[in-house]
Scaffold this motif. Structure first.
Motif, PDB file in Angstrom:
ATOM      1  N   ALA A  93       0.821  -1.213   0.000  1.00 55.66           N
ATOM      2  CA  ALA A  93       0.000   0.000   0.000  1.00 55.66           C
ATOM      3  C   ALA A  93       0.850   1.254   0.000  1.00 55.66           C
ATOM      4  N   GLN A  94       0.372   2.283  -0.670  1.00 59.88           N
ATOM      5  CA  GLN A  94       1.019   3.582  -0.547  1.00 59.88           C
ATOM      6  C   GLN A  94       0.829   4.047   0.889  1.00 59.88           C
ATOM      7  N   LEU A  95       1.908   4.557   1.476  1.00 62.65           N
ATOM      8  CA  LEU A  95       1.925   4.892   2.893  1.00 62.65           C
ATOM      9  C   LEU A  95       0.789   5.845   3.286  1.00 62.65           C
ATOM     10  N   TYR A  96       0.468   6.800   2.432  1.00 57.43           N
ATOM     11  CA  TYR A  96      -0.558   7.777   2.804  1.00 57.43           C
ATOM     12  C   TYR A  96      -1.948   7.143   2.927  1.00 57.43           C
ATOM     13  N   LEU A  97      -2.113   5.909   2.443  1.00 55.98           N
ATOM     14  CA  LEU A  97      -3.399   5.215   2.526  1.00 55.98           C
ATOM     15  C   LEU A  97      -3.467   4.221   3.689  1.00 55.98           C
ATOM     16  N   LYS A  98      -2.493   4.276   4.578  1.00 58.19           N
ATOM     17  CA  LYS A  98      -2.427   3.322   5.690  1.00 58.19           C
ATOM     18  C   LYS A  98      -3.734   3.284   6.488  1.00 58.19           C
ATOM     19  N   ALA A  99      -4.229   4.430   6.945  1.00 54.51           N
ATOM     20  CA  ALA A  99      -5.458   4.465   7.755  1.00 54.51           C
ATOM     21  C   ALA A  99      -6.657   3.936   6.967  1.00 54.51           C
ATOM     22  N   PHE A 100      -6.718   4.226   5.681  1.00 52.50           N
ATOM     23  CA  PHE A 100      -7.798   3.719   4.827  1.00 52.50           C
ATOM     24  C   PHE A 100      -7.818   2.200   4.862  1.00 52.50           C
ATOM     25  N   TYR A 101      -6.659   1.568   4.631  1.00 48.73           N
ATOM     26  CA  TYR A 101      -6.606   0.106   4.620  1.00 48.73           C
ATOM     27  C   TYR A 101      -6.795  -0.478   6.017  1.00 48.73           C
ATOM     28  N   GLU A 102      -6.346   0.222   7.041  1.00 51.31           N
ATOM     29  CA  GLU A 102      -6.568  -0.252   8.408  1.00 51.31           C
ATOM     30  C   GLU A 102      -8.062  -0.355   8.712  1.00 51.31           C
ATOM     31  N   SER A 103      -8.861   0.508   8.106  1.00 46.53           N
ATOM     32  CA  SER A 103     -10.315   0.469   8.342  1.00 46.53           C
ATOM     33  C   SER A 103     -10.942  -0.812   7.795  1.00 46.53           C
ATOM     34  N   PHE A 104     -10.209  -1.564   6.981  1.00 48.44           N
ATOM     35  CA  PHE A 104     -10.666  -2.853   6.448  1.00 48.44           C
ATOM     36  C   PHE A 104      -9.994  -4.028   7.150  1.00 48.44           C
ATOM     37  N   GLY A 105      -9.255  -3.740   8.231  1.00 50.83           N
ATOM     38  CA  GLY A 105      -8.613  -4.805   8.986  1.00 50.83           C
ATOM     39  C   GLY A 105      -7.192  -5.119   8.581  1.00 50.83           C
ATOM     40  N   PHE A 106      -6.610  -4.332   7.666  1.00 51.92           N
ATOM     41  CA  PHE A 106      -5.214  -4.541   7.294  1.00 51.92           C
ATOM     42  C   PHE A 106      -4.307  -3.962   8.374  1.00 51.92           C
ATOM     43  N   VAL A 107      -3.166  -4.612   8.594  1.00 51.83           N
ATOM     44  CA  VAL A 107      -2.202  -4.203   9.593  1.00 51.83           C
ATOM     45  C   VAL A 107      -0.835  -4.084   8.927  1.00 51.83           C
ATOM     46  N   GLN A 108      -0.118  -3.007   9.238  1.00 52.18           N
ATOM     47  CA  GLN A 108       1.217  -2.809   8.665  1.00 52.18           C
ATOM     48  C   GLN A 108       2.163  -3.907   9.126  1.00 52.18           C
ATOM     49  N   GLN A 109       2.961  -4.409   8.196  1.00 50.12           N
ATOM     50  CA  GLN A 109       3.997  -5.388   8.490  1.00 50.12           C
ATOM     51  C   GLN A 109       5.303  -4.877   7.898  1.00 50.12           C
ATOM     52  N   GLY A 110       6.263  -4.569   8.742  1.00 52.24           N
ATOM     53  CA  GLY A 110       7.564  -4.130   8.251  1.00 52.24           C
ATOM     54  C   GLY A 110       7.656  -2.632   8.080  1.00 52.24           C
ATOM     55  N   ALA A 111       8.832  -2.225   7.621  1.00 59.25           N
ATOM     56  CA  ALA A 111       9.157  -0.810   7.481  1.00 59.25           C
ATOM     57  C   ALA A 111       8.702  -0.269   6.125  1.00 59.25           C
ATOM     58  N   MET A 112       8.662   1.045   6.034  1.00 55.96           N
ATOM     59  CA  MET A 112       8.353   1.722   4.782  1.00 55.96           C
ATOM     60  C   MET A 112       9.432   1.391   3.756  1.00 55.96           C
ATOM     61  N   TYR A 113       9.032   1.269   2.493  1.00 55.34           N
ATOM     62  CA  TYR A 113       9.972   1.068   1.395  1.00 55.34           C
ATOM     63  C   TYR A 113       9.563   1.957   0.232  1.00 55.34           C
ATOM     64  N   LEU A 114      10.510   2.257  -0.634  1.00 57.39           N
ATOM     65  CA  LEU A 114      10.224   3.059  -1.821  1.00 57.39           C
ATOM     66  C   LEU A 114       9.983   2.140  -3.011  1.00 57.39           C
ATOM     67  N   GLU A 115       8.906   2.406  -3.706  1.00 51.27           N
ATOM     68  CA  GLU A 115       8.623   1.711  -4.958  1.00 51.27           C
ATOM     69  C   GLU A 115       8.327   2.775  -5.997  1.00 51.27           C
ATOM     70  N   ASP A 116       9.168   2.841  -7.000  1.00 54.07           N
ATOM     71  CA  ASP A 116       9.026   3.847  -8.053  1.00 54.07           C
ATOM     72  C   ASP A 116       8.970   5.259  -7.473  1.00 54.07           C
ATOM     73  N   GLY A 117       9.746   5.492  -6.400  1.00 48.18           N
ATOM     74  CA  GLY A 117       9.833   6.812  -5.789  1.00 48.18           C
ATOM     75  C   GLY A 117       8.670   7.171  -4.876  1.00 48.18           C
ATOM     76  N   ILE A 118       7.774   6.232  -4.603  1.00 43.36           N
ATOM     77  CA  ILE A 118       6.612   6.476  -3.756  1.00 43.36           C
ATOM     78  C   ILE A 118       6.728   5.615  -2.498  1.00 43.36           C
ATOM     79  N   GLU A 119       6.463   6.216  -1.332  1.00 48.63           N
ATOM     80  CA  GLU A 119       6.531   5.484  -0.071  1.00 48.63           C
ATOM     81  C   GLU A 119       5.410   4.454   0.014  1.00 48.63           C
ATOM     82  N   HIS A 120       5.801   3.214   0.293  1.00 50.00           N
ATOM     83  CA  HIS A 120       4.861   2.098   0.429  1.00 50.00           C
ATOM     84  C   HIS A 120       5.114   1.351   1.735  1.00 50.00           C
TER      85      HIS A 120
END
Length: 149
Positions: free
Chosen positions: A116-143
């Motif tokens: 997931a793009q980092l800025y959408l973390k709260a959006f996905y959390e509202s569906f029960g998703f939980v962050q696993q691991g550190a932020m990484y860059l994919e194509d210059g975008i924080e994920h």
């Protein structure tokens, strides 16, 4: 606004459906996000494609879904896109709900992984998703990787 949902494996996509989904992905991921990357990555052939059409037949929302082992060890959802023309109608929420339901129907209830793009973390959390691991860059975008148990 309510969409008409269709779930299709790659070989059953019509040429018009394939064109529309590639056009939407290009509009969102290449043009809107100003990200030069190889969207056509050779994985479409193994994915299930979830298409959300308006009553007039226009593609408004899209994801591609993978069985466990195709991209990750877990079932996964990717290329989450809502047309800019149809934003502000809650279609992103409807798209994720439909994607989760489609994964459960197609692959059975099991954990789902997303990048997931980092800025959408709260959006996905509202569906029960939980962050696993550190932020990484994919194509210059924080994920971040997220899992839904």
């Amino acid at each position: 606004m309510k969409l008409n949902w269709t779930l299709k494996p790659y070989p059953t996509l019509s040429l018009n459906e394939l064109y529309a989904l590639l056009q939407l992905r290009s509009e969102v991921f290449v043009v809107e996000q100003t990200c030069a990357f190889q969207d056509i990555d050779g994985q479409d052939q193994t994915a299930l494609h979830l298409l959300g059409h308006t009553d007039t037949g226009e593609l408004a929302a899209y994801t591609r879904l993978f069985d466990a082992g195709a991209c990750y060890e877990q079932v996964s959802i990717g290329r989450v896109a809502v047309s800019p023309k149809y934003r502000r109608y809650g279609l992103g929420r409807e798209l994720i709900r439909e994607s989760i339901n489609a994964c459960n129907q197609a692959f059975g209830p099991q954990p789902i992984k997303i990048g997931a793009q980092l800025y959408l973390k709260a959006f996905y959390e509202s569906f029960g998703f939980v962050q696993q691991g550190a932020m990484y860059l994919e194509d210059g975008i924080e994920h971040i990787y997220m899992f839904r148990p």
